[in-house]
Write a protein that holds these residues in place. Structure first.
Motif, PDB file in Angstrom:
ATOM      1  N   ASP A   1      -1.025 -66.949 -56.642  1.00 15.70           N
ATOM      2  CA  ASP A   1      -0.562 -67.536 -57.904  1.00 15.70           C
ATOM      3  C   ASP A   1       0.923 -67.876 -57.891  1.00 15.70           C
ATOM      4  O   ASP A   1       1.401 -68.583 -58.777  1.00 15.70           O
ATOM      5  N   VAL A   2       1.644 -67.353 -56.919  1.00 16.99           N
ATOM      6  CA  VAL A   2       3.107 -67.398 -56.965  1.00 16.99           C
ATOM      7  C   VAL A   2       3.653 -68.639 -56.256  1.00 16.99           C
ATOM      8  O   VAL A   2       3.336 -68.898 -55.092  1.00 16.99           O
ATOM      9  N   GLY A   3       4.472 -69.391 -56.992  1.00 15.69           N
ATOM     10  CA  GLY A   3       5.201 -70.498 -56.396  1.00 15.69           C
ATOM     11  C   GLY A   3       6.659 -70.111 -56.216  1.00 15.69           C
ATOM     12  O   GLY A   3       7.225 -69.394 -57.043  1.00 15.69           O
ATOM     13  N   VAL A   4       7.253 -70.556 -55.127  1.00 18.24           N
ATOM     14  CA  VAL A   4       8.645 -70.229 -54.827  1.00 18.24           C
ATOM     15  C   VAL A   4       9.418 -71.525 -54.619  1.00 18.24           C
ATOM     16  O   VAL A   4       8.982 -72.410 -53.878  1.00 18.24           O
ATOM     17  N   VAL A   5      10.560 -71.636 -55.291  1.00 13.12           N
ATOM     18  CA  VAL A   5      11.469 -72.756 -55.082  1.00 13.12           C
ATOM     19  C   VAL A   5      12.676 -72.227 -54.317  1.00 13.12           C
ATOM     20  O   VAL A   5      13.395 -71.349 -54.801  1.00 13.12           O
ATOM     21  N   ILE A   6      12.872 -72.732 -53.104  1.00 15.48           N
ATOM     22  CA  ILE A   6      14.053 -72.393 -52.319  1.00 15.48           C
ATOM     23  C   ILE A   6      15.150 -73.385 -52.686  1.00 15.48           C
ATOM     24  O   ILE A   6      15.087 -74.559 -52.333  1.00 15.48           O
ATOM     25  N   LEU A   7      16.139 -72.907 -53.449  1.00 13.16           N
ATOM     26  CA  LEU A   7      17.233 -73.751 -53.907  1.00 13.16           C
ATOM     27  C   LEU A   7      18.461 -73.464 -53.051  1.00 13.16           C
ATOM     28  O   LEU A   7      19.017 -72.365 -53.089  1.00 13.16           O
ATOM     29  N   SER A   8      18.865 -74.442 -52.254  1.00 14.42           N
ATOM     30  CA  SER A   8      20.009 -74.265 -51.364  1.00 14.42           C
ATOM     31  C   SER A   8      20.856 -75.526 -51.372  1.00 14.42           C
ATOM     32  O   SER A   8      20.391 -76.600 -51.767  1.00 14.42           O
ATOM     33  N   HIS A   9      22.099 -75.382 -50.919  1.00 18.55           N
ATOM     34  CA  HIS A   9      23.082 -76.462 -50.983  1.00 18.55           C
ATOM     35  C   HIS A   9      22.554 -77.747 -50.339  1.00 18.55           C
ATOM     36  O   HIS A   9      22.584 -78.821 -50.932  1.00 18.55           O
ATOM     37  N   GLY A  10      22.076 -77.638 -49.118  1.00 23.67           N
ATOM     38  CA  GLY A  10      21.569 -78.808 -48.414  1.00 23.67           C
ATOM     39  C   GLY A  10      22.669 -79.616 -47.749  1.00 23.67           C
ATOM     40  O   GLY A  10      23.844 -79.513 -48.097  1.00 23.67           O
ATOM     41  N   SER A  11      22.256 -80.397 -46.779  1.00 29.11           N
ATOM     42  CA  SER A  11      23.190 -81.273 -46.075  1.00 29.11           C
ATOM     43  C   SER A  11      22.374 -82.387 -45.439  1.00 29.11           C
ATOM     44  O   SER A  11      21.520 -82.980 -46.097  1.00 29.11           O
ATOM     45  N   ASP A  12      22.601 -82.630 -44.151  1.00 30.86           N
ATOM     46  CA  ASP A  12      21.828 -83.683 -43.500  1.00 30.86           C
ATOM     47  C   ASP A  12      20.438 -83.162 -43.120  1.00 30.86           C
ATOM     48  O   ASP A  12      20.086 -82.006 -43.383  1.00 30.86           O
ATOM     49  N   PHE A  13      19.645 -84.023 -42.517  1.00 28.44           N
ATOM     50  CA  PHE A  13      18.262 -83.680 -42.182  1.00 28.44           C
ATOM     51  C   PHE A  13      18.191 -82.430 -41.313  1.00 28.44           C
ATOM     52  O   PHE A  13      17.341 -81.549 -41.525  1.00 28.44           O
ATOM     53  N   ASN A  14      19.070 -82.334 -40.335  1.00 30.72           N
ATOM     54  CA  ASN A  14      19.027 -81.196 -39.428  1.00 30.72           C
ATOM     55  C   ASN A  14      19.312 -79.879 -40.153  1.00 30.72           C
ATOM     56  O   ASN A  14      18.650 -78.868 -39.908  1.00 30.72           O
ATOM     57  N   TRP A  15      20.302 -79.893 -41.040  1.00 35.32           N
ATOM     58  CA  TRP A  15      20.615 -78.682 -41.819  1.00 35.32           C
ATOM     59  C   TRP A  15      19.421 -78.287 -42.672  1.00 35.32           C
ATOM     60  O   TRP A  15      19.023 -77.116 -42.713  1.00 35.32           O
ATOM     61  N   ASN A  16      18.858 -79.277 -43.356  1.00 37.26           N
ATOM     62  CA  ASN A  16      17.727 -78.992 -44.239  1.00 37.26           C
ATOM     63  C   ASN A  16      16.524 -78.454 -43.461  1.00 37.26           C
ATOM     64  O   ASN A  16      15.844 -77.524 -43.905  1.00 37.26           O
ATOM     65  N   GLU A  17      16.274 -79.055 -42.291  1.00 39.36           N
ATOM     66  CA  GLU A  17      15.139 -78.596 -41.496  1.00 39.36           C
ATOM     67  C   GLU A  17      15.354 -77.175 -40.973  1.00 39.36           C
ATOM     68  O   GLU A  17      14.406 -76.397 -40.840  1.00 39.36           O
ATOM     69  N   THR A  18      16.598 -76.838 -40.693  1.00 41.14           N
ATOM     70  CA  THR A  18      16.886 -75.471 -40.262  1.00 41.14           C
ATOM     71  C   THR A  18      16.493 -74.471 -41.346  1.00 41.14           C
ATOM     72  O   THR A  18      15.923 -73.412 -41.068  1.00 41.14           O
TER      73      THR A  18
END
Length: 605
Positions: free
Chosen positions: A307-324
């Motif tokens: 039942d549980v949904g999780v939102v990972i909220l992080s600063h973010g950057s380019d595609f490589n950072w986000n994929e990491t």
């Protein structure tokens, strides 16, 4: 038509319609019950609402039917003692469908409404063999605040406007006083940030079976409206009357609003339902009802892992950072429904993730704020999900508020933005700084790089802030982390030092770049090497640029790392524990109401 003639016509029409409605006062969902699983049947949801008359009730029924598609649910409209018959029938149907407990969802703006008190009395008489509990009334949710704020957003020049918000449902001076306090609380929360010149609250009286006092009550409301208008003075301001209630609406002509408009002093503007000064068909107090019902039902239920949904909220950057970052939480993807938001608490982006979780079947959501500081973006996130209304929002500074590119920078909005209305109960957690796991992972990074810990100096470096005060908070957080590292074996190093780059503010950055370069050079002078560890969620900062020409070893931030996975899981569990606390303290049972049906623990603000 004079007031007496109007009231006489209203009374005749009201009782004719009421007699017809009593035949169908208990509404069952018009869907195949066979589609419900055993788990869905185990909780019987009894939605109780004040009888509004034909059209008003139909609006509620339409929304209820959307809610009842996937629930063992029934709806009753409360009139008087005769409601007991329909209550019994509804309870019998819920039990026959497999209900092992009853959850009452009250569609009332105030817990002091006399017909809500009647609901408690009638249910107590039933003495059911299954547990009966109550969710909070609609008026104690942030939905009520937002529904009223929607009306406020249609008013131009709030600073030049005196508001009169009119509710409905009192039967005497005592109930009027209690209900007025509830409406005032809602109105003040809804008006926060608008800057209205003044706000007055008036409560119309419910019609009684013997309506001998109808004229007197009408005259009283007329005087109160006139006093409120005259009491605000002129000063070039306009007075706007806003109805906000779930009162009578028998058809498009016979309604409390129609009656109210006839009582207004000359020159007073009336904001009808639909957000304009022209009557509209939709009632803005009910358009979000199905979503609110789903949310209250979800909040009342124990949560299974699926039942549980999780939102990972992080600063973010380019595609490589986000994929990491995505790769860093892969081990949890099978345990929870996870959506990612790479932004600094951008509300439309967070709402997008929540809508995706709704579509995926989540029944609650935990927003994990993956930022170095616990306070980073906490306030804006709490506001957008209604925790500033329903939760206990902590009053601390947002250390990211000094970002030149942060959430909310630029011209301030003319009125507060709407909160996110979702069927998901939501909690938000996060902040790496206080976590021993963060310190332990960064200490491990340093140990991996160091060949001679007794001589090497570890330098923890964070992003920092443009505000001197907030940058001091960053520095103190790093000092706390350094102390955790020392207690966990970090004393093997020659020293652990801390600093911030203040990297987005050139005028404040230069002295800190010089300071950090000196730290690196000192490490060499003292016979060792600088081990530079970015105190970041993942990756690295501008070290290569700002430390050009110096000798040092560079680590990376928290993720990916097994301890990061553990930290995220722990944060989600903190959120789930909060949901459990809310179920335990935010609801009450019939048996628990020995003295008062409205314990203070119901109040969420």
């Amino acid at each position: 038509m004079n007031t007496q003639e109007y009231m006489s016509r209203f009374k005749r029409f009201y009782w004719i319609t009421l007699t017809a409605l009593l035949v169908a006062a208990s509404i069952r969902p018009g869907f195949a019950d066979e589609a419900l699983s055993r788990r869905d049947r185990q909780t019987g949801f009894l939605v109780v609402a004040e009888d509004r008359g034909f059209i008003g009730n139909e609006e509620i029924i339409d929304e209820f039917q959307l809610f009842a598609k996937t629930r063992n649910a029934s709806l009753i409209f409360v009139t008087d003692e005769r409601t007991g018959k329909y209550l019994r029938n509804s309870l019998d149907r819920l039990l026959k469908k497999g209900a092992e407990r009853i959850v009452v969802i009250p569609l009332f703006i105030s817990a002091a409404a006399p017909r809500y008190e009647l609901v408690h009395q009638l249910l107590e008489r039933e003495k059911l063999d299954v547990p009966v509990s109550y969710t909070r009334p609609y008026g104690e949710s942030y939905f009520a605040v937002e529904d009223l704020a929607d009306k406020f957003r249609t008013i131009p020049q709030p600073a030049d406007t005196n508001l009169i918000v009119v509710g409905y449902g009192a039967v005497d001076s005592d109930s009027e006083r209690k209900m007025q306090a509830d409406w005032k609380r809602i109105a003040e929360k809804a008006a926060a940030g608008f800057g209205f010149a003044s706000i007055n609250i008036l409560i119309g009286h419910d019609k009684k079976k013997k309506d001998d006092d109808a004229v007197a009550r009408t005259e009283k409301l007329t005087r109160e409206l006139a006093d409120a208008v005259n009491g605000d003075g002129d000063g070039g301001r306009k007075t706007v009357v806003i109805p906000f209630h779930l009162g009578p609406k028998l058809d498009s002509m016979m309604s409390f609003d129609a009656r109210l408009q006839q009582l207004l002093p000359p020159g007073t503007k009336f904001l009808a339902d639909g957000g304009s000064e022209v009557r509209a068909d939709a009632n803005s107090a009910t358009i979000n009802l199905a979503t609110w019902l789903q949310r209250e039902a979800n909040q009342s239920q124990p949560l299974a892992r699926e039942d549980v949904g999780v939102v990972i909220l992080s600063h973010g950057s380019d595609f490589n950072w986000n994929e990491t970052m995505r790769e860093a939480v892969q081990p949890l993807m099978k345990q929870y429904k996870i959506e990612f938001v790479f932004s600094m608490a951008d509300q439309p982006t967070i709402e997008r993730a929540l809508r995706k979780l709704e579509q995926r079947g989540a029944k609650a959501a935990v927003i994990v704020r993956v930022f170095a500081m616990e306070s980073s973006f906490r306030k804006p996130v709490e506001r957008m999900i209604g925790l500033d209304i329903e939760g206990v929002a902590q009053d601390t500074a947002d250390v990211h508020a000094g970002y030149g590119h942060s959430h909310g920078h630029g011209a301030a909005p003319s009125v507060p933005a709407p909160r996110i209305r979702t069927s998901l109960p939501i909690q938000t957690v996060g902040g790496l700084g206080a976590s021993p796991l963060f310190a332990a992972a960064l200490l491990e990074r340093a140990r991996t790089l160091s060949k001679n810990p007794a001589r090497d100096t570890v330098i923890l470096i964070a992003h920092g802030s443009g505000s001197d005060h907030q940058n001091e908070l960053w520095t103190q957080a790093l000092e706390d982390m350094a102390e955790q590292m020392r207690k966990s074996g970090g004393k093997e190093f020659h020293a652990i030092r801390v600093a911030t780059w203040r990297e987005d503010w050139p005028d404040k950055r230069a002295p800190w770049v010089d300071k950090i370069r000196a730290m690196v050079e000192d490490a060499k002078t003292e016979g060792g090497k600088a081990i530079v560890i970015p105190a970041r969620t993942t990756g690295q900062g501008p070290e290569d640029k700002f430390l050009s020409g110096l000798e040092y070893d560079l680590g990376s931030g928290f993720a990916p790392h097994p301890m990061f996975v553990q930290w995220v899981d722990e944060q989600v569990r903190v959120g789930l524990a909060r949901f459990a606390d809310i179920r335990r303290t935010g609801m009450t049972t019939v048996e628990a109401k020995s003295h008062s049906p409205y314990p203070e623990k119901w109040l969420w603000w």
